[in-house]
Design an enzyme around this catalytic site. Structure first.
Site, PDB file in Angstrom:
ATOM      1  N   GLU A 101      57.019  21.642  54.266  1.00 32.09           N
ATOM      2  CA  GLU A 101      56.394  22.284  55.421  1.00 32.09           C
ATOM      3  C   GLU A 101      57.311  23.427  55.828  1.00 32.09           C
ATOM      4  OE1 GLU A 101      55.835  21.803  60.141  1.00 32.09           O
ATOM      5  OE2 GLU A 101      55.943  19.926  59.008  1.00 32.09           O
ATOM      6  N   CYS A 156      57.077  25.886  64.478  1.00 31.72           N
ATOM      7  CA  CYS A 156      56.658  26.565  63.248  1.00 31.72           C
ATOM      8  C   CYS A 156      55.253  27.134  63.380  1.00 31.72           C
ATOM      9  CB  CYS A 156      56.762  25.619  62.055  1.00 31.72           C
ATOM     10  SG  CYS A 156      55.763  24.122  62.185  1.00 31.72           S
TER      11      CYS A 156
END
Length: 467
Positions: A238, A272
């Site tokens: 990720e 993020c």
């Protein structure tokens, strides 16, 4: 299955490193600086524990539910420590603890079932899902507990064991979480190791690890993948995001401004999938810039332990320097700081919530992931131009569209090149949904049953049908 035991941390004299409080910039504690040569024994114990852990799905469910209860009970210890080392407001730390327990409960009863299938032959065929073995997890500093649980909850529920390494900026709450979980889990099913590099690189390339799961930057993700390639271990990555929010010409600016602001600035912008660029139609541009600027100026910035604080500090000095650099570069190139634009004159790693207008489209604060309390707002002339600009990046984590006509907004959202798109909100995830990036923002899938099956492999059995 072995009886749960409380594991003891290493106590080798001198092998420690300092942990700083980002609200002061000063040391407040130390963490164990475990060495790469210790990993052989750690991974070996995880492999030994795997045999008993994978054998009894019902016992796994019971243990994981007990672990969730233990996390809830330890919230008053975990949340303040998390705020102290990470910087986020205390209420957000409590929410992170709650999310950690919730994820354990979600995956606890998600045991994979055998799946019979037919292919026209006179045989009885069945898929049986098997765990992979020891899993290595590398977790960043922005959501240490939540992202740790996103890795260990599905991995353990699938029957794997795990060795997890938190960021050296935020090792303490994760270490305490490991102690809390050890009261419910068998020994060596989940091991927390803390230390500075090359500990993480060695763990990602360790020959005893069968799956490496990492959350962090794209350059580090590439290095992790290269390390795991040496043993052909599975990887789940990720990676970074540079999410765009596109405002349509029918957007109600006052109605959405607060949601849009917090979609960019929650956790001091250190998310993020936060909004990192806003594209506004030319006729609404001044209104959008003013509305966001007002909210930035009104935000209460302070230490996370202060109940009045809405935005805490940037977590660490290198990240603060990155935010300062990108902002200064944008201002030098002609951007205008509608709010903020500078570091706050106080101890700690505080940066004023910043809204930038008139930003050149090729400025690094637009093209890169700034990962801090800075938001560039850019105008567009037509919608195709906005969609093209939003997609003109190597990132592909998330994006959002904001407008009154929901059908039209959904049509625009469908054109975004990213893993998740939201309409009139952003960065809200369900435990049950898949989470994956496109392009350079990730490899593999986390979340929901997809996250569980990412920790399993199919094992197929064929047997003749009875005469």
């Amino acid at each position: 299955m072995p009886t749960p035991q409380r594991r003891q941390s290493p106590t080798t004299p001198g092998e420690r490193f300092t942990v700083l409080d980002p609200a002061t910039g000063e040391a407040f504690d130390e963490a164990f600086d475990q060495q790469p040569d210790e990993l052989d024994a750690v991974v070996g114990r995880a492999h030994d524990a795997w045999h008993g852990w994978r054998a009894d799905p019902a016992a796994r469910t019971t243990a994981l539910l007990a672990a969730a209860d233990a996390v809830d009970a330890a919230g008053t210890d975990l949340a303040p420590l998390l705020t102290r080392e990470q910087g986020k407001p205390l209420a957000e730390s409590y929410a992170e603890v709650a999310r950690t327990a919730a994820r354990l409960r979600y995956f606890a009863e998600m045991a994979p079932r055998r799946q019979p299938f037919t292919d026209g032959r006179p045989v009885r065929s069945e898929i049986r899902w098997r765990p992979l073995g020891p899993v290595a997890a590398l977790v960043p500093w922005n959501f240490p507990l939540q992202l740790a649980s996103a890795k260990f909850a599905p991995a353990l529920a699938a029957g794997n064991t795990m060795v997890l390494k938190p960021s050296p900026f935020t090792p303490l709450a994760t270490r305490l979480l490991g102690s809390v979980l050890s009261t419910a889990l068998p020994e060596d099913v989940l091991t927390i190791v803390t230390g500075r590099e090359p500990l993480g690189a060695r763990l990602a390339s360790h020959p005893g690890v069968r799956h490496v799961t990492f959350t962090g930057s794209i350059p580090t993700g590439r290095a992790v993948a290269q390390g795991a390639a040496a043993t052909l271990a599975r990887v789940t990555l990720e990676l970074g995001g540079n999410d765009a929010a596109i405002l349509l010409d029918d957007a109600d600016v006052e109605r959405i401004a607060d949601r849009l602001f917090w979609a960019a600035f929650r956790n001091c912008g250190q998310v993020c999938m936060a909004v990192k660029r806003v594209y506004a139609p030319a006729r609404l541009y001044s209104h959008v810039v003013e509305a966001l600027g007002q909210r930035a100026k009104a935000a209460v910035v302070g230490a996370g332990l202060d109940p009045a604080t809405e935005l805490g500090p940037v977590n660490n000095a290198p990240q603060l320097a990155r935010v300062e650099h990108y902002t200064a570069r944008a201002l030098a190139d002609g951007a205008r700081a509608v709010a903020g634009g500078h570091r706050l004159d106080r101890p700690g790693y505080f940066f004023a919530p910043t809204i930038l207008a008139d930003v050149p489209a090729d400025s690094p604060v637009v093209t890169e992931e700034q990962f801090g309390p800075v938001l560039p707002v850019l105008p567009y002339g037509n919608l195709d131009e906005a969609v093209e600009a939003a997609n003109d990046t190597g990132f592909g984590l998330g994006g959002s569209v904001w407008g009154t006509d929901l059908d039209r907004a959904e049509e625009v959202a469908d054109r975004l090149e990213c893993g998740t798109a939201w309409i009139n909100h952003h960065a809200e995830l369900s435990l049950a949904q898949p989470f994956a990036g496109s392009k350079e923002s990730g490899v593999g899938v986390a979340g929901g049953p997809w996250g569980l099956f990412g920790n399993l492999r199919p094992f197929v059995v064929h047997r003749p049908q009875e005469a």
